[in-house]
Design a protein around this motif. Structure first.
Motif, PDB file in Angstrom:
ATOM      1  N   GLY A 185      33.903  47.247  41.445  1.00 48.60           N
ATOM      2  CA  GLY A 185      33.348  45.836  41.311  1.00 48.60           C
ATOM      3  C   GLY A 185      31.518  45.186  41.197  1.00 48.60           C
ATOM      4  N   GLU A 186      32.518  44.250  40.502  1.00 52.15           N
ATOM      5  CA  GLU A 186      30.812  43.698  40.085  1.00 52.15           C
ATOM      6  C   GLU A 186      30.840  42.489  39.976  1.00 52.15           C
ATOM      7  OE1 GLU A 186      31.780  43.912  35.337  1.00 52.15           O
ATOM      8  OE2 GLU A 186      32.134  46.457  35.807  1.00 52.15           O
ATOM      9  N   ASP A 187      29.688  42.173  40.175  1.00 53.95           N
ATOM     10  CA  ASP A 187      29.097  40.766  40.220  1.00 53.95           C
ATOM     11  C   ASP A 187      29.373  39.204  40.305  1.00 53.95           C
ATOM     12  OD1 ASP A 187      27.508  41.740  42.890  1.00 53.95           O
ATOM     13  OD2 ASP A 187      25.700  42.673  41.070  1.00 53.95           O
TER      14      ASP A 187
ATOM     15  N   CYS B 224      40.579  40.022  38.108  1.00 57.74           N
ATOM     16  CA  CYS B 224      40.351  41.558  37.776  1.00 57.74           C
ATOM     17  C   CYS B 224      40.116  41.437  35.998  1.00 57.74           C
ATOM     18  CB  CYS B 224      41.243  41.828  39.060  1.00 57.74           C
ATOM     19  SG  CYS B 224      43.062  41.918  37.787  1.00 57.74           S
TER      20      CYS B 224
ATOM     21  N   ARG C  45      38.148  46.424  37.622  1.00 58.03           N
ATOM     22  CA  ARG C  45      37.078  45.834  38.352  1.00 58.03           C
ATOM     23  C   ARG C  45      37.549  44.081  38.862  1.00 58.03           C
ATOM     24  NH1 ARG C  45      33.361  48.201  34.958  1.00 58.03           N
ATOM     25  NH2 ARG C  45      34.205  49.456  33.198  1.00 58.03           N
ATOM     26  N   VAL C  46      36.489  43.900  40.045  1.00 57.73           N
ATOM     27  CA  VAL C  46      37.226  43.465  40.872  1.00 57.73           C
ATOM     28  C   VAL C  46      35.747  42.909  41.432  1.00 57.73           C
ATOM     29  CG1 VAL C  46      38.710  43.524  41.877  1.00 57.73           C
ATOM     30  CG2 VAL C  46      37.405  44.473  42.739  1.00 57.73           C
ATOM     31  N   ALA C  47      35.685  41.580  41.887  1.00 55.29           N
ATOM     32  CA  ALA C  47      34.391  41.331  42.694  1.00 55.29           C
ATOM     33  C   ALA C  47      33.472  42.416  43.596  1.00 55.29           C
ATOM     34  CB  ALA C  47      34.592  39.947  43.417  1.00 55.29           C
ATOM     35  N   LEU C  48      32.753  42.243  44.213  1.00 53.76           N
ATOM     36  CA  LEU C  48      32.033  44.025  44.767  1.00 53.76           C
ATOM     37  C   LEU C  48      32.587  44.121  46.426  1.00 53.76           C
ATOM     38  CD1 LEU C  48      29.805  46.116  44.547  1.00 53.76           C
ATOM     39  CD2 LEU C  48      28.053  44.387  44.923  1.00 53.76           C
ATOM     40  N   ARG C  49      32.692  42.511  46.527  1.00 54.04           N
ATOM     41  CA  ARG C  49      33.061  42.533  47.978  1.00 54.04           C
ATOM     42  C   ARG C  49      34.519  42.823  47.940  1.00 54.04           C
ATOM     43  NH1 ARG C  49      32.755  35.745  49.298  1.00 54.04           N
ATOM     44  NH2 ARG C  49      35.051  35.184  47.771  1.00 54.04           N
ATOM     45  N   ASP C  50      35.160  42.876  47.269  1.00 53.04           N
ATOM     46  CA  ASP C  50      36.708  43.385  47.385  1.00 53.04           C
ATOM     47  C   ASP C  50      36.992  44.761  46.963  1.00 53.04           C
ATOM     48  OD1 ASP C  50      37.058  40.897  48.307  1.00 53.04           O
ATOM     49  OD2 ASP C  50      37.121  40.023  45.630  1.00 53.04           O
ATOM     50  N   VAL C  51      36.421  45.732  47.263  1.00 59.14           N
ATOM     51  CA  VAL C  51      36.893  46.831  46.358  1.00 59.14           C
ATOM     52  C   VAL C  51      36.921  47.403  47.730  1.00 59.14           C
ATOM     53  CG1 VAL C  51      35.493  49.123  46.021  1.00 59.14           C
ATOM     54  CG2 VAL C  51      34.742  47.119  44.414  1.00 59.14           C
ATOM     55  N   GLU C  52      36.793  47.705  49.053  1.00 62.81           N
ATOM     56  CA  GLU C  52      37.126  48.931  49.343  1.00 62.81           C
ATOM     57  C   GLU C  52      38.627  48.045  50.269  1.00 62.81           C
ATOM     58  OE1 GLU C  52      36.115  51.013  50.648  1.00 62.81           O
ATOM     59  OE2 GLU C  52      34.508  50.445  49.844  1.00 62.81           O
TER      60      GLU C  52
END
Length: 233
Positions: A174-176, A183, A144-151
């Motif tokens: 990704g989570e807000d 992570c 689980r990471v920041a939403l913007r870092d998933v890709e």
């Protein structure tokens, strides 16, 4: 022819009814001892010298006692001054140490923030890489990471998964509420949490505990020793 004696005259003027007072001999006058003048002067000089020596000895004794008292008072004053100086130095050193530790912590946090801003996934990738080796037999792994870092994280982890030989299923979510550089790595029977805010709190707590221990140690050195209790024996 025998000698003729004159007969005693009658003492008609004597009163035989009154007892005769005994004659009292006067006591002899005491003799005053006399010594030569030179011997007298020698005795006077000897007494003068003895009195001078006694007075000199008493004066020296009083002077010594006065000097010892002055020295004792001065040693006590100097000891108190030294304790105050040392305490001031300790306080200054402790204050400088607190300031230095606080400044170092502040610099480290800002530097970390800048590094995370420039490379937000560097620590995450390093942490996942360390976990994939021991967990390569795990059936699944959730990151689980920041939403913007998933890709970006998926692209960077694909070669690492092949390198580590991970056979399970990797899920990246990704989570807000997860900050940049943080992570959560979870598997069937465990997990790892990287939370920079929580890490800052732990570091701050450790620093405060360290400084408090140093202050307590310094206080114990300057505290007066406890007097032994009277047991009455």
């Amino acid at each position: 022819m025998g000698r003729m004696t004159n007969p005693s005259k009658f003492l008609f003027d004597m009163d035989f009814s009154e007892p005769v007072e005994p004659e009292v001999e006067a006591a002899p006058e005491p003799q005053i001892p006399m010594i030569p003048v030179s011997e007298h002067q020698a005795l006077v000089e000897a007494a003068r010298k003895k009195g001078f020596e006694q007075g000199r000895a008493e004066a020296l004794k009083d002077l010594q006692e006065t000097q010892e008292k002055i020295l004792t008072d001065e040693v006590g004053r100097l000891s108190g001054a030294v304790v105050q100086v040392l305490q001031t130095i300790d306080d200054a050193v402790n204050a400088q140490e607190r300031d230095a530790v606080g400044l170092a912590f502040l610099v480290a946090r800002r530097l970390c923030a800048h590094l995370i801003a420039r490379q937000p996934l560097a620590e995450v990738v390093a942490l996942v890489s360390e976990c994939l080796g021991p967990l390569r037999r795990a059936p699944h792994l959730v990151i689980r990471v920041a939403l913007r870092d998933v890709e970006n994280l998926k692209k960077r982890l694909d070669p690492i998964i092949r390198e580590k030989g991970f056979d399970g299923r990797l899920v990246i979510l990704g989570e807000d509420d997860i900050g940049p550089g943080d992570c959560h790595i979870e598997w069937a029977d465990g997990g790892i949490l990287r939370d920079r805010k929580e890490l800052d709190k732990q570091i701050d707590t450790s620093i405060r505990a360290y400084l408090a221990a140093r202050a307590a140690k310094a206080a114990s050195k300057t505290a007066p020793a406890a007097e032994p209790k009277d047991t009455g024996q």
